[in-house]
Design a protein around this motif. Structure first.
Motif, PDB file in Angstrom:
ATOM      1  N   PRO A 118     -22.299 110.536  60.900  1.00 16.92           N
ATOM      2  CA  PRO A 118     -21.038 110.019  60.347  1.00 16.92           C
ATOM      3  C   PRO A 118     -21.141 109.438  58.943  1.00 16.92           C
ATOM      4  CG  PRO A 118     -21.196 109.447  62.656  1.00 16.92           C
ATOM      5  CD  PRO A 118     -22.506 110.086  62.289  1.00 16.92           C
ATOM      6  N   GLN A 119     -22.129 108.555  58.683  1.00 22.16           N
ATOM      7  CA  GLN A 119     -22.225 107.934  57.361  1.00 22.16           C
ATOM      8  C   GLN A 119     -22.534 108.968  56.289  1.00 22.16           C
ATOM      9  OE1 GLN A 119     -21.446 104.835  56.499  1.00 22.16           O
ATOM     10  NE2 GLN A 119     -21.859 105.388  54.360  1.00 22.16           N
ATOM     11  N   LYS A 120     -23.467 109.862  56.563  1.00 25.82           N
ATOM     12  CA  LYS A 120     -23.811 110.899  55.592  1.00 25.82           C
ATOM     13  C   LYS A 120     -22.643 111.860  55.381  1.00 25.82           C
ATOM     14  CE  LYS A 120     -28.798 110.823  56.378  1.00 25.82           C
ATOM     15  NZ  LYS A 120     -29.082 110.254  55.043  1.00 25.82           N
ATOM     16  N   ALA A 121     -21.890 112.122  56.438  1.00 23.83           N
ATOM     17  CA  ALA A 121     -20.730 113.002  56.317  1.00 23.83           C
ATOM     18  C   ALA A 121     -19.669 112.388  55.406  1.00 23.83           C
ATOM     19  CB  ALA A 121     -20.146 113.284  57.701  1.00 23.83           C
ATOM     20  N   VAL A 122     -19.438 111.080  55.565  1.00 23.74           N
ATOM     21  CA  VAL A 122     -18.467 110.397  54.703  1.00 23.74           C
ATOM     22  C   VAL A 122     -18.888 110.504  53.245  1.00 23.74           C
ATOM     23  CG1 VAL A 122     -17.551 108.139  54.074  1.00 23.74           C
ATOM     24  CG2 VAL A 122     -17.626 108.820  56.471  1.00 23.74           C
ATOM     25  N   GLU A 123     -20.152 110.215  52.971  1.00 18.84           N
ATOM     26  CA  GLU A 123     -20.639 110.258  51.589  1.00 18.84           C
ATOM     27  C   GLU A 123     -20.570 111.674  51.022  1.00 18.84           C
ATOM     28  OE1 GLU A 123     -24.534 108.694  51.961  1.00 18.84           O
ATOM     29  OE2 GLU A 123     -23.877 106.628  52.362  1.00 18.84           O
ATOM     30  N   ALA A 124     -20.905 112.673  51.855  1.00 18.54           N
ATOM     31  CA  ALA A 124     -20.887 114.056  51.384  1.00 18.54           C
ATOM     32  C   ALA A 124     -19.465 114.528  51.088  1.00 18.54           C
ATOM     33  CB  ALA A 124     -21.538 114.965  52.423  1.00 18.54           C
ATOM     34  N   LEU A 125     -18.517 114.169  51.917  1.00 21.62           N
ATOM     35  CA  LEU A 125     -17.124 114.591  51.710  1.00 21.62           C
ATOM     36  C   LEU A 125     -16.553 113.959  50.437  1.00 21.62           C
ATOM     37  CD1 LEU A 125     -15.738 114.462  55.364  1.00 21.62           C
ATOM     38  CD2 LEU A 125     -16.035 116.511  53.947  1.00 21.62           C
ATOM     39  N   ILE A 126     -16.847 112.700  50.213  1.00 22.82           N
ATOM     40  CA  ILE A 126     -16.359 112.041  49.001  1.00 22.82           C
ATOM     41  C   ILE A 126     -16.983 112.673  47.762  1.00 22.82           C
ATOM     42  CG2 ILE A 126     -16.352 109.884  47.687  1.00 22.82           C
ATOM     43  CD1 ILE A 126     -16.118 108.385  50.319  1.00 22.82           C
ATOM     44  N   ALA A 127     -18.309 112.911  47.820  1.00 21.47           N
ATOM     45  CA  ALA A 127     -18.993 113.498  46.669  1.00 21.47           C
ATOM     46  C   ALA A 127     -18.466 114.892  46.358  1.00 21.47           C
ATOM     47  CB  ALA A 127     -20.497 113.542  46.933  1.00 21.47           C
ATOM     48  N   GLU A 128     -18.266 115.695  47.398  1.00 17.25           N
ATOM     49  CA  GLU A 128     -17.778 117.064  47.174  1.00 17.25           C
ATOM     50  C   GLU A 128     -16.359 117.063  46.624  1.00 17.25           C
ATOM     51  OE1 GLU A 128     -16.892 121.141  49.755  1.00 17.25           O
ATOM     52  OE2 GLU A 128     -18.406 119.694  50.451  1.00 17.25           O
ATOM     53  N   THR A 129     -15.511 116.200  47.152  1.00 21.64           N
ATOM     54  CA  THR A 129     -14.125 116.156  46.681  1.00 21.64           C
ATOM     55  C   THR A 129     -14.052 115.676  45.243  1.00 21.64           C
ATOM     56  OG1 THR A 129     -13.406 115.648  48.941  1.00 21.64           O
ATOM     57  CG2 THR A 129     -11.820 115.273  47.166  1.00 21.64           C
ATOM     58  N   MET A 130     -14.765 114.604  44.923  1.00 17.05           N
ATOM     59  CA  MET A 130     -14.754 114.098  43.554  1.00 17.05           C
ATOM     60  C   MET A 130     -15.422 115.074  42.595  1.00 17.05           C
ATOM     61  SD  MET A 130     -13.092 111.327  43.840  1.00 17.05           S
ATOM     62  CE  MET A 130     -13.357 110.653  42.198  1.00 17.05           C
ATOM     63  N   GLY A 131     -16.389 115.846  43.107  1.00 21.19           N
ATOM     64  CA  GLY A 131     -17.070 116.806  42.263  1.00 21.19           C
ATOM     65  C   GLY A 131     -16.200 117.969  41.824  1.00 21.19           C
ATOM     66  N   ASN A 132     -15.081 118.170  42.506  1.00 20.79           N
ATOM     67  CA  ASN A 132     -14.163 119.251  42.110  1.00 20.79           C
ATOM     68  C   ASN A 132     -13.374 118.911  40.852  1.00 20.79           C
ATOM     69  OD1 ASN A 132     -14.911 120.880  44.294  1.00 20.79           O
ATOM     70  ND2 ASN A 132     -13.400 119.946  45.648  1.00 20.79           N
ATOM     71  N   ASN A 133     -13.366 117.622  40.470  1.00 14.94           N
ATOM     72  CA  ASN A 133     -12.740 117.172  39.211  1.00 14.94           C
ATOM     73  C   ASN A 133     -11.273 117.592  39.099  1.00 14.94           C
ATOM     74  OD1 ASN A 133     -15.170 116.009  38.237  1.00 14.94           O
ATOM     75  ND2 ASN A 133     -15.881 118.028  37.573  1.00 14.94           N
ATOM     76  N   HIS A 134     -10.503 117.301  40.131  1.00 17.42           N
ATOM     77  CA  HIS A 134      -9.070 117.569  40.075  1.00 17.42           C
ATOM     78  C   HIS A 134      -8.403 116.598  39.097  1.00 17.42           C
ATOM     79  CE1 HIS A 134      -8.921 120.485  43.362  1.00 17.42           C
ATOM     80  NE2 HIS A 134      -9.731 119.695  44.044  1.00 17.42           N
ATOM     81  N   GLU A 135      -7.491 117.099  38.307  1.00 15.82           N
ATOM     82  CA  GLU A 135      -6.828 116.249  37.303  1.00 15.82           C
ATOM     83  C   GLU A 135      -6.000 115.152  37.968  1.00 15.82           C
ATOM     84  OE1 GLU A 135      -4.590 118.717  34.726  1.00 15.82           O
ATOM     85  OE2 GLU A 135      -6.343 119.709  33.839  1.00 15.82           O
TER      86      GLU A 135
END
Length: 302
Positions: A137-154
């Motif tokens: 769970p903790q690693k999944a939360v961190e991975a989802l946030i990192a992947e979403t922010m990494g997409n650099n949506h305006e």
């Protein structure tokens, strides 16, 4: 809801503020939930991602109308007010609330994902399933946030995520072990963060010292080069000119040049009347005079 609404009225900084809300309660192997707004509650079971609550937004209403055949799917997707909320906390009253009238029976291994639209609105549902269904769970939360922010949506919205894992009933030892592991993991993360912070401070100080020494060295080098290439002062120039003046005078006139007429005349007179050195004794003048007269007499005789 009343507290948020009153705060917005009393403080101009929070005028018309609002928030979505989702909450779950796990009791006796069952899940109860309540929600207002557009945040989602998902359940992952058997490799399938399932949403448990309703979404209170204009976009959700447009999709329901399209499903009923009232409007086209294209009109539903292109509606300009899709992101507007139909219900939220912070209004005078909550217009819609989704409550689980019948709780969901949980099974060992089930995972519950609670998230805001900052996650599901910017990442594919399959990625939520893949990441939250496989990683702890903790690693999944961190991975989802990192992947979403990494997409650099305006227009990236803020992200809130919580993932719960059902370990099963009658396994207190497993629960204690899970809590122990998470506590140790949290402590290690805190120590790593502190160590990293100290290393950053040391690196910052060393970098500052290096930059300072470089600047000092550059200034000293520039000053040395300026003094080395600086022209002589006026006093030095005058001194050199004074030193060269007598040297030029000592050279005298050109030896090969012919003497002028006055100079030749003076030389002739000197030969005819040579100069006799005069001594300082008392008879010097008379002696010189007698010698001159004797020379004149000898000349007359000749």
């Amino acid at each position: 809801n009343d507290a948020i609404f009153q705060k917005g009225l009393s403080d101009r900084r929070y005028w018309k503020m609002g928030s979505t809300c989702i909450a779950v309660v796990l009791r006796n192997g069952e899940l109860f939930h309540v929600s207002a707004g557009d945040s989602h509650i998902y359940m992952i079971r058997g490799g399938v991602l399932r949403r448990l609550n309703e979404e209170h937004s204009v976009g959700e209403e447009m999709d329901q109308r399209a499903a009923a055949g009232l409007i086209s799917e294209e009109d539903a997707r292109s509606h300009t007010g899709r992101n507007k909320l139909m219900s939220f906390l912070g209004d005078k009253s909550i217009s819609k609330v989704d409550v689980a009238r019948t709780p969901f029976a949980l099974q060992t291994g089930d995972r519950i994902v609670l998230c805001s639209d900052g996650l599901y609105g910017y990442i594919e549902p399959r990625r939520i399933l893949e990441v939250a269904g496989k990683l702890p769970p903790q690693k999944a939360v961190e991975a989802l946030i990192a992947e979403t922010m990494g997409n650099n949506h305006e227009d990236q919205d803020n992200i809130s995520i919580q993932i719960l894992e059902v370990l099963g009933e009658g396994k207190p030892a497993a629960v204690k072990q899970f809590i122990r592991e998470k506590t140790l993991e949290r402590k290690r993360s805190q120590k790593t963060a502190k160590k990293s912070g100290k290393e950053k401070i040391v690196a910052f100080i060393l970098t500052g010292i290096s930059i300072t020494l470089f600047i000092i060295g550059a200034v000293l080098l520039a000053t040395k080069l300026m003094h080395k290439g600086k022209p002589a002062t006026d006093g030095t120039v005058k001194q050199e000119q004074n030193m060269s003046g007598p040297q030029d005078d000592q050279d005298g006139p050109d030896k090969d040049a012919e003497p002028s007429e006055p100079s030749a005349k003076r030389q002739s007179e000197t030969l005819e009347n040579p100069v006799v050195p005069v001594t300082n004794n008392g008879n010097g003048a008379k002696k010189a005079k007698s010698e001159t007269q004797s020379d004149q007499q000898a000349g007359n005789k000749n």
